[in-house]
Design a protein around this motif. Structure first.
Motif, PDB file in Angstrom:
ATOM      1  N   TRP A  32       0.837  -1.202   0.000  1.00  0.00           N
ATOM      2  CA  TRP A  32       0.000   0.000   0.000  1.00  0.00           C
ATOM      3  C   TRP A  32       0.868   1.247   0.000  1.00  0.00           C
ATOM      4  N   GLU A  67      -9.879   7.576  -0.594  1.00  0.00           N
ATOM      5  CA  GLU A  67      -8.803   6.671  -0.211  1.00  0.00           C
ATOM      6  C   GLU A  67      -8.061   7.221   0.997  1.00  0.00           C
ATOM      7  N   TRP A  68      -7.313   6.352   1.647  1.00  0.00           N
ATOM      8  CA  TRP A  68      -6.612   6.740   2.869  1.00  0.00           C
ATOM      9  C   TRP A  68      -5.481   7.731   2.590  1.00  0.00           C
ATOM     10  N   LEU A 101      -9.493   9.080   6.249  1.00  0.00           N
ATOM     11  CA  LEU A 101     -10.356   8.683   5.136  1.00  0.00           C
ATOM     12  C   LEU A 101     -11.492   9.695   5.045  1.00  0.00           C
ATOM     13  N   HIS A 109      -5.625   0.856   8.413  1.00  0.00           N
ATOM     14  CA  HIS A 109      -5.941   1.190   7.024  1.00  0.00           C
ATOM     15  C   HIS A 109      -5.872  -0.032   6.120  1.00  0.00           C
ATOM     16  N   SER A 162      -9.999  -1.592   6.547  1.00  0.00           N
ATOM     17  CA  SER A 162     -10.296  -0.638   5.486  1.00  0.00           C
ATOM     18  C   SER A 162     -11.703  -0.830   4.905  1.00  0.00           C
ATOM     19  N   LYS A 214     -14.554   1.977   5.305  1.00  0.00           N
ATOM     20  CA  LYS A 214     -14.991   2.641   4.074  1.00  0.00           C
ATOM     21  C   LYS A 214     -16.502   2.503   3.883  1.00  0.00           C
TER      22      LYS A 214
END
Length: 432
Positions: A91, A106-107, A126, A151, A155, A159
């Motif tokens: 990532w 997105e993070w 986020l 994250h 995630s 999200k």
């Protein structure tokens, strides 16, 4: 008399720890302490991971998973830490090759460290995928080991909750340790700094509702923060998913349970390499070490019971929602509820296991990497290609219940949901 003296001593200890947390903690603390725009810019840094320096700072969060040391808490996690650290490297590399451009939804990494310090103060932000201004802010603390990489491990869960509630999420990573007071202290400090940063640099109004959500150990850490700072009076709600208040010896058992769940459906041939035997040897060794030196978390389970019983007001209790899974032997929610004679948090009973908030389906193919960077990713992560874990249907049930709670809805009865009991899932890590 002995019980009263013990309680007074504990309260004195809490007071001292609260003093260490700093002056009166407030999520709406006046910002005049920042005397100039220049000082704010030096104090708060929100650059994406686009330089070697900041990548090194972020990598500090998982260095302990790659080094041998004498920290007894390192017995918890094993190969799970290694896999998450490798996914985090993928990532990180994907983010660093994005030329500093962060995709909406997105993070983003925020480094909140002070101007005169070198220690990173990392949180992951986020923001709504719609690009709209957030309607609320969630401060999230994950479970032991998993919370080091929120994250990654959480995630999908975060999200989907953010999408339903139009929330911004501040996920606060932490390393496993015995001093839960110290971990909670750092967490609330980063919460405070993140609020100031988001208000100063991103235009968040101070009136935005703020929620604290935790999973497993993250619930305990939020509880300590609320007890030590009084932050609960300012929060719109506290969501405790699979509240865990185990002692250290019990936590070793919990780690063994994690390992067994990772092996579900694998027959010893899938999941992390090594099968159950290395896990068992590690846990047996850790258990013997605990018996020899009498290790325990601070605060201990009994101490936390007394802390929340003494420091949680009825108003705070009314803001709490407990989320319990029907196949979770690691949940301490009933113990938490038994601490209170008056006032009682609401409870959502859900299908699933302790790891139901975790849903992983991520690998090199899922990342936005140019072809030349894929070779770098393969080298950086030791050939680690992808990992998957979790049950998406169970996760979506949790997401819906958490989102409904944030929107003011009462817990749904079991007959309002699918009655099928589902297993959390299978972990599949492919290493080539």
């Amino acid at each position: 008399m002995e019980a009263r003296a013990s309680l007074l001593g504990l309260l004195a200890f809490i007071t001292c720890r609260a003093a260490l947390f700093g002056d009166a903690f407030s999520l709406t603390r006046p910002r005049q302490q920042h005397n100039s725009v220049q000082q704010r810019q030096l104090h708060h840094r929100t650059n994406h991971i686009n330089s070697n320096t900041q990548r090194q700072e972020v990598s500090h969060l998982h260095q302990s998973s790659n080094n041998n040391n004498d920290n007894p808490a390192d017995a918890i996690g094993g190969d799970l830490v290694t896999a998450l650290a490798r996914l985090d490297k993928q990532w990180e590399l994907s983010t660093s090759t994005a030329n500093g451009k962060n995709k909406i939804g997105e993070w983003t990494v925020m480094d909140l460290k002070e101007e005169d310090t070198t220690t990173p103060e990392i949180v992951y932000l986020l923001e709504p995928a719609s690009g709209a201004a957030p309607s609320c802010v969630i401060f999230f603390l994950g479970g032991a080991v998993l919370g080091q990489f929120p994250h990654i491990a959480y995630s999908t869960f975060l999200k989907r909750v953010a999408e339903r509630t139009n929330a911004a999420v501040v996920a606060i990573p932490y390393e496993v340790g015995l001093d839960h007071f110290g971990i909670a202290q750092k967490a609330v400090s980063r919460m405070k700094s993140a609020v100031v940063e988001c208000e100063d640099s991103r235009g968040y109004p101070s009136s935005l509702p703020k929620y604290a959500i935790g999973h497993s150990l993250g619930c305990k850490l939020h509880s300590i923060g609320v007890a030590a700072t009084g932050i609960g009076e300012e929060l719109a709600g506290l969501g405790f998913v699979s509240f865990n208040n185990f002692g250290f010896a019990e936590t070793i058992t919990m780690a063994r349970s994690f390992a067994n769940e990772m092996e579900l459906g694998g027959g010893g041939n899938t999941g992390f390499q090594g099968g159950p035997a290395p896990f068992d040897a590690l846990f047996d060794l850790a258990s013997m070490a605990i018996g020899a030196v009498g290790l325990e978390f601070t605060p201990s389970p009994d101490d936390l019971d007394r802390i929340v019983k003494t420091k949680f007001s009825e108003d705070v209790l009314n803001k709490i929602r407990l989320f319990k899974f029907d196949d979770d032997d690691l949940d301490s929610s009933t113990r938490f509820l038994n601490c209170f004679d008056e006032g009682e948090p609401s409870v959502s009973n859900l299908p699933g296991t302790h790891l139901s908030p975790v849903f992983l389906k991520l690998g090199v193919d899922d990342l936005d990497l140019p072809e030349e960077a894929r070779v770098m990713a393969d080298a950086a992560t030791g050939g680690f290609q992808n990992a998957s874990f979790g049950n998406e249907e169970v996760l979506d049930t949790l997401v819906e219940e958490v989102s409904d709670w944030m929107l003011g809805k009462s817990p749904r009865s079991p007959n309002q949901r699918s009655g099928q009991k589902l297993i959390a899932g299978v972990l599949d890590a492919e290493i080539e």
